[in-house]
Design a protein around this motif. Structure first.
Motif, PDB file in Angstrom:
ATOM      1  N   UNK A  22       0.807  -1.209   0.000  1.00 15.86           N
ATOM      2  CA  UNK A  22       0.000   0.000   0.000  1.00 15.86           C
ATOM      3  C   UNK A  22       0.849   1.273   0.000  1.00 15.86           C
ATOM      4  N   UNK A  23       0.179   2.364  -0.259  1.00 17.61           N
ATOM      5  CA  UNK A  23       0.821   3.671  -0.212  1.00 17.61           C
ATOM      6  C   UNK A  23       0.286   4.415   1.004  1.00 17.61           C
ATOM      7  N   UNK A  24       0.616   5.670   1.121  1.00 17.18           N
ATOM      8  CA  UNK A  24       0.135   6.438   2.259  1.00 17.18           C
ATOM      9  C   UNK A  24      -1.385   6.341   2.375  1.00 17.18           C
ATOM     10  N   UNK A  25      -1.913   6.239   3.616  1.00 14.36           N
ATOM     11  CA  UNK A  25      -1.252   6.506   4.897  1.00 14.36           C
ATOM     12  C   UNK A  25      -0.566   5.299   5.539  1.00 14.36           C
ATOM     13  N   UNK A  26      -0.449   4.178   4.813  1.00 13.13           N
ATOM     14  CA  UNK A  26       0.206   2.999   5.357  1.00 13.13           C
ATOM     15  C   UNK A  26       1.731   3.128   5.241  1.00 13.13           C
ATOM     16  N   UNK A  27       2.464   2.389   6.048  1.00 11.62           N
ATOM     17  CA  UNK A  27       3.924   2.379   5.916  1.00 11.62           C
ATOM     18  C   UNK A  27       4.362   1.492   4.750  1.00 11.62           C
ATOM     19  N   UNK A  28       5.566   1.695   4.285  1.00  8.61           N
ATOM     20  CA  UNK A  28       6.131   0.850   3.246  1.00  8.61           C
ATOM     21  C   UNK A  28       7.643   1.036   3.274  1.00  8.61           C
ATOM     22  N   UNK A  29       8.344   0.360   2.360  1.00 10.73           N
ATOM     23  CA  UNK A  29       9.807   0.423   2.339  1.00 10.73           C
ATOM     24  C   UNK A  29      10.339   1.272   1.199  1.00 10.73           C
ATOM     25  N   UNK A  30       9.565   2.254   0.739  1.00  3.50           N
ATOM     26  CA  UNK A  30      10.041   3.149  -0.296  1.00  3.50           C
ATOM     27  C   UNK A  30      11.178   4.027   0.243  1.00  3.50           C
ATOM     28  N   UNK A  31      12.031   4.480  -0.650  1.00  2.00           N
ATOM     29  CA  UNK A  31      13.180   5.288  -0.259  1.00  2.00           C
ATOM     30  C   UNK A  31      12.748   6.563   0.453  1.00  2.00           C
ATOM     31  N   UNK A  32      11.696   7.196  -0.034  1.00  2.00           N
ATOM     32  CA  UNK A  32      11.303   8.496   0.517  1.00  2.00           C
ATOM     33  C   UNK A  32      10.510   8.381   1.820  1.00  2.00           C
ATOM     34  N   UNK A  33      10.164   7.165   2.244  1.00  2.00           N
ATOM     35  CA  UNK A  33       9.492   6.998   3.529  1.00  2.00           C
ATOM     36  C   UNK A  33      10.542   7.005   4.644  1.00  2.00           C
ATOM     37  N   UNK A  34      10.102   7.277   5.858  1.00  2.00           N
ATOM     38  CA  UNK A  34      11.051   7.492   6.953  1.00  2.00           C
ATOM     39  C   UNK A  34      11.762   6.198   7.357  1.00  2.00           C
ATOM     40  N   UNK A  35      12.992   6.358   7.828  1.00  2.00           N
ATOM     41  CA  UNK A  35      13.770   5.212   8.293  1.00  2.00           C
ATOM     42  C   UNK A  35      13.100   4.535   9.480  1.00  2.00           C
ATOM     43  N   UNK A  36      12.386   5.308  10.292  1.00  2.00           N
ATOM     44  CA  UNK A  36      11.713   4.728  11.457  1.00  2.00           C
ATOM     45  C   UNK A  36      10.654   3.711  11.036  1.00  2.00           C
ATOM     46  N   UNK A  37       9.859   4.032  10.006  1.00  2.00           N
ATOM     47  CA  UNK A  37       8.816   3.081   9.604  1.00  2.00           C
ATOM     48  C   UNK A  37       9.412   1.872   8.887  1.00  2.00           C
ATOM     49  N   UNK A  38      10.572   2.042   8.222  1.00  2.00           N
ATOM     50  CA  UNK A  38      11.258   0.870   7.658  1.00  2.00           C
ATOM     51  C   UNK A  38      11.532  -0.143   8.765  1.00  2.00           C
ATOM     52  N   UNK A  39      11.856   0.362   9.952  1.00  2.00           N
ATOM     53  CA  UNK A  39      12.167  -0.503  11.091  1.00  2.00           C
ATOM     54  C   UNK A  39      10.911  -0.958  11.825  1.00  2.00           C
ATOM     55  N   UNK A  40       9.927  -0.080  11.944  1.00  2.00           N
ATOM     56  CA  UNK A  40       8.699  -0.432  12.663  1.00  2.00           C
ATOM     57  C   UNK A  40       7.959  -1.584  12.003  1.00  2.00           C
ATOM     58  N   UNK A  41       7.934  -1.594  10.680  1.00  2.00           N
ATOM     59  CA  UNK A  41       7.090  -2.543   9.948  1.00  2.00           C
ATOM     60  C   UNK A  41       7.414  -4.008  10.262  1.00  2.00           C
ATOM     61  N   UNK A  42       8.689  -4.437  10.225  1.00  2.00           N
ATOM     62  CA  UNK A  42       8.974  -5.834  10.571  1.00  2.00           C
ATOM     63  C   UNK A  42       9.143  -6.061  12.065  1.00  2.00           C
ATOM     64  N   UNK A  43       9.129  -4.983  12.853  1.00  4.45           N
ATOM     65  CA  UNK A  43       9.386  -5.097  14.280  1.00  4.45           C
ATOM     66  C   UNK A  43       8.152  -4.901  15.134  1.00  4.45           C
ATOM     67  N   UNK A  44       8.023  -3.707  15.699  1.00 12.16           N
ATOM     68  CA  UNK A  44       6.940  -3.443  16.644  1.00 12.16           C
ATOM     69  C   UNK A  44       5.557  -3.563  15.995  1.00 12.16           C
ATOM     70  N   UNK A  45       5.424  -3.180  14.730  1.00 14.51           N
ATOM     71  CA  UNK A  45       4.121  -3.324  14.070  1.00 14.51           C
ATOM     72  C   UNK A  45       3.760  -4.790  13.877  1.00 14.51           C
TER      73      UNK A  45
END
Length: 207
Positions: free
Chosen positions: A31-54
């Motif tokens: 998905x795209x915004x407002x969901x998280x994803x691993x796109x370059x322009x998305x924040x580094x925090x959500x790159x980490x949140x997605x496989x972790x705390x989420x």
């Protein structure tokens, strides 16, 4: 299912697990915004949140991702149609490079978590954050297992440890409330990771 489908189909998830099935989730160009994803322009925090705390908070059983090294370059022809081809050059230099980030049409970084370097694959910052997110998930599971052992009387714990550990296993709503409401403030994430670390060390030292 894709992340937004997983979010919408709680009844289907419950029914599948009742049948003994696992339910994973998946991201790609969607998905795209407002969901998280691993796109370059998305924040580094959500790159980490997605496989972790989420992943822990929403109890997914696994994470599917279709490609780590999709290196085909996409360009538009004179008629505006997207075409793909193999990269003509390897990535050189840095921090700015000569290698494009749009791995599928105009989606930046999709399926591209490593780059083709002169001496072999070059990991992205996103891949390193994903690794850290997987470690966050492992910490949560380690603490959860220790809590279950303490509750069952199979392991001793310092006074007050069980209550603090149970509280730490509740993912901070300020950090992740829903799959579309989450913080990109890395300090909140690091604070909860530190809390997990301390609790795991405390139970590890207690004999």
């Amino acid at each position: 299912p894709l992340l937004h489908v997983y979010d919408d189909q709680e009844q289907e998830r419950v029914a599948a697990r009742a049948r003994g099935r696992q339910v994973w989730w998946y991201v790609c160009v969607s998905p795209r915004r407002p969901y998280p994803n691993w796109f370059i322009e998305f924040s580094a925090t959500e790159h980490r949140l997605l496989p972790g705390f989420m992943s822990y908070k929403f109890k997914t059983d696994g994470f599917l991702y279709y490609a780590l090294a999709s290196w085909a370059n996409y360009t538009k022809d004179s008629k505006g149609k997207w075409t793909s081809g193999r990269p003509s050059v390897l990535m050189t230099g840095g921090p700015l490079t000569n290698f494009t980030g749009n791995s599928w049409q105009n989606f930046n970084g999709d399926g591209r978590l490593v780059y083709p370097g002169n001496s072999g694959p070059v990991p992205t910052i996103r891949l390193k954050n994903i690794r850290d997110g997987l470690e966050d998930y492992i910490y949560l599971k380690m603490l959860e297992d220790a809590v279950l052992e303490v509750r069952a009387g199979k392991r001793s714990a310092p006074e007050g440890w069980l209550e603090r550990a149970e509280a730490a296993l509740v993912v901070n709503k300020q950090m992740v409330d829903t799959l579309t409401r989450f913080s990109t403030d890395g300090n909140i994430l690091l604070a909860q990771r530190e809390q997990l670390s301390v609790l795991i060390e405390q139970i590890g030292r207690k004999q």
